[in-house]
Design a protein around this motif. Structure first.
Motif, mmCIF file in Angstrom:
data_model
loop_
_atom_site.group_PDB
_atom_site.id
_atom_site.type_symbol
_atom_site.label_atom_id
_atom_site.label_comp_id
_atom_site.label_asym_id
_atom_site.label_seq_id
_atom_site.Cartn_x
_atom_site.Cartn_y
_atom_site.Cartn_z
ATOM 1 N N MET A 115 -4.821 5.997 32.500
ATOM 2 C CA MET A 115 -5.368 7.337 32.340
ATOM 3 C C MET A 115 -5.325 8.067 33.683
ATOM 4 O O MET A 115 -5.838 7.561 34.674
ATOM 5 N N ARG A 116 -4.695 9.243 33.713
ATOM 6 C CA ARG A 116 -4.700 10.048 34.935
ATOM 7 C C ARG A 116 -6.025 10.811 35.011
ATOM 8 O O ARG A 116 -6.333 11.631 34.146
ATOM 9 N N HIS A 117 -6.789 10.526 36.048
ATOM 10 C CA HIS A 117 -8.087 11.169 36.189
ATOM 11 C C HIS A 117 -8.544 11.055 37.637
ATOM 12 O O HIS A 117 -8.288 10.053 38.311
ATOM 13 N N ILE A 172 -8.908 -0.415 31.068
ATOM 14 C CA ILE A 172 -8.613 1.006 31.217
ATOM 15 C C ILE A 172 -8.418 1.274 32.700
ATOM 16 O O ILE A 172 -9.347 1.120 33.498
ATOM 17 N N CYS A 173 -7.210 1.662 33.057
ATOM 18 C CA CYS A 173 -6.853 1.927 34.453
ATOM 19 C C CYS A 173 -6.906 3.433 34.687
ATOM 20 O O CYS A 173 -6.198 4.198 34.029
ATOM 21 N N VAL A 174 -7.745 3.854 35.614
ATOM 22 C CA VAL A 174 -7.890 5.278 35.943
ATOM 23 C C VAL A 174 -7.376 5.508 37.361
ATOM 24 O O VAL A 174 -7.736 4.774 38.281
ATOM 25 N N ASP A 175 -6.527 6.522 37.529
ATOM 26 C CA ASP A 175 -5.987 6.825 38.851
ATOM 27 C C ASP A 175 -5.486 8.264 38.846
ATOM 28 O O ASP A 175 -4.986 8.744 37.823
ATOM 29 N N ASN A 176 -5.647 8.957 39.992
ATOM 30 C CA ASN A 176 -5.084 10.308 40.091
ATOM 31 C C ASN A 176 -3.732 10.300 40.814
ATOM 32 O O ASN A 176 -3.133 11.357 41.027
ATOM 33 N N GLY A 188 -2.055 5.852 44.641
ATOM 34 C CA GLY A 188 -1.591 4.868 43.675
ATOM 35 C C GLY A 188 -0.221 5.255 43.142
ATOM 36 O O GLY A 188 0.272 6.363 43.363
ATOM 37 N N SER A 189 0.405 4.347 42.411
ATOM 38 C CA SER A 189 1.755 4.592 41.908
ATOM 39 C C SER A 189 1.910 4.010 40.508
ATOM 40 O O SER A 189 1.486 2.873 40.252
ATOM 41 N N ARG A 190 2.544 4.761 39.637
ATOM 42 C CA ARG A 190 2.831 4.233 38.295
ATOM 43 C C ARG A 190 3.760 3.033 38.366
ATOM 44 O O ARG A 190 3.741 2.174 37.481
ATOM 45 N N ARG A 191 4.544 2.953 39.443
ATOM 46 C CA ARG A 191 5.424 1.794 39.606
ATOM 47 C C ARG A 191 4.610 0.502 39.693
ATOM 48 O O ARG A 191 5.058 -0.556 39.252
ATOM 49 N N ASN A 192 3.403 0.578 40.261
ATOM 50 C CA ASN A 192 2.563 -0.618 40.404
ATOM 51 C C ASN A 192 2.080 -1.172 39.072
ATOM 52 O O ASN A 192 1.752 -2.364 38.980
#
Length: 321
Positions: free
Chosen positions: A62-64, A37-41, A45-49
């Protein structure tokens, strides 16, 4: 017991998972059979990664924001969430401190509820502008608590305090790594870190900006080596808490780094010298005896090899911009 020498069939939470180091860690955990589960706001960070991971049924993004509580069911937590480059962490210094401190409180609370093992990505910045060289884990540091870098330095120091108090007070299984300068693919072109900045300037043929006289030193660890170390640390038995330095002990001046990058990019860029930023460390190199003894780990990728891989990545990236 979960995480007995393997990640296979375990559910792992990675905060800051869409970041530079976090995305590489997510890849490694998936390759070892974990559900991630990858959490990042997405502040840095980048969705491209992580775009290439989204089709994997064992991966969830998960955006958080970790400054708010999170309720998930996992076996272990890697807490990497926090902007790590001066340009980014100084953009909103209050939020940077909150991410380190509130984020640690929220993730420790989650780990306590679940009885889960938890890893903290600390930093060599806890040593400040060191008076001891190289820096062993026993060194308490030389840090300015009210400077422009303090939001990051002191935030990470406080996070370490919280982790060790949860370990002493609640017997929570913790792992703390102090990460030294790391570089490699998926660094952001405009993050202000020395490797990415020099490469982008060299590829564009722009002047390469060297702060100070270029004689200040750093040690540079390739991201694959770094991820291998922290993945090994999480699987050690519960008597190993850290903090453990993780980095590369080969030391180079900033000028040497710039000259290597000019050579490998075949660039005509010239060096331009500007005043050093406030509280910029004069030297930084980890003592790695604990990492070698406790993790059976040492970095394998030499700077020349890693720079060539990183330059190739930035060539592709800049073509897309």
């Amino acid at each position: 017991m979960p995480l007995e020498r393997t990640y296979a069939n375990n559910r792992i939470l990675v905060t800051g998972g869409a970041g530079f180091i976090g995305s590489h860690l997510c890849e490694k955990l998936l390759a070892e059979g974990a559900e991630v589960i990858c959490v990042d706001n997405y502040f840095t960070g980048s969705r491209r990664n992580i775009a290439h991971l989204l089709s994997n049924p064992l991966f969830e993004a998960m955006r958080h924001d970790v400054t708010f509580p999170l309720y998930v069911e996992v076996d272990a937590i890697f807490n990497l969430a926090c902007p790590a480059s001066p340009i980014h962490y100084q953009r909103d210094p209050v939020q940077t401190t909150k991410t380190s401190v509130h984020g640690a409180i929220n993730m420790l609370g989650l780990a306590k509820r679940l009885g889960a093992r938890i890893f903290q990505a600390s930093t060599s910045e806890v040593y400040g502008d060191p008076l001891v060289h190289p820096q062993p884990e026993e060194y308490w540091g030389n840090v300015n608590p009210i400077g422009i870098r303090s939001c990051y330095d002191e935030g990470k120091r406080c996070a370490e305090t919280l982790f060790f108090d949860y370990w002493r007070q609640h017997q929570l299984p913790i792992k703390v790594a102090r990460i030294f300068n790391t570089y490699g693919p998926r660094m952001q072109p405009g993050d202000g870190r020395v490797v990415s900045s020099f490469i982008v300037q060299a590829l564009k043929g722009d002047p390469i900006t060297v702060f100070g006289d270029g004689r200040q030193t750093r040690s540079f660890c390739y991201v694959d080596d770094l991820v291998e170390a922290i993945a090994k640390l999480m699987l050690t038995d519960e008597t190993v808490t850290g903090p453990i330095n993780v980095g590369n002990s080969s030391e180079f001046t900033i000028r040497e780094l710039a000259e290597k990058i000019i050579k490998f990019t075949d660039s005509r860029s010239q060096l331009v010298f500007k005043p050093s930023p406030e509280d910029d460390p004069k030297q930084r190199r980890p003592e790695l005896a604990k990492a070698k003894a406790l993790l059976d780990w040492e970095p394998k990728v030499a700077l020349d090899e890693g720079l060539k891989e990183t330059i190739a990545y930035f060539r592709r990236t800049l073509e897309l911009i």
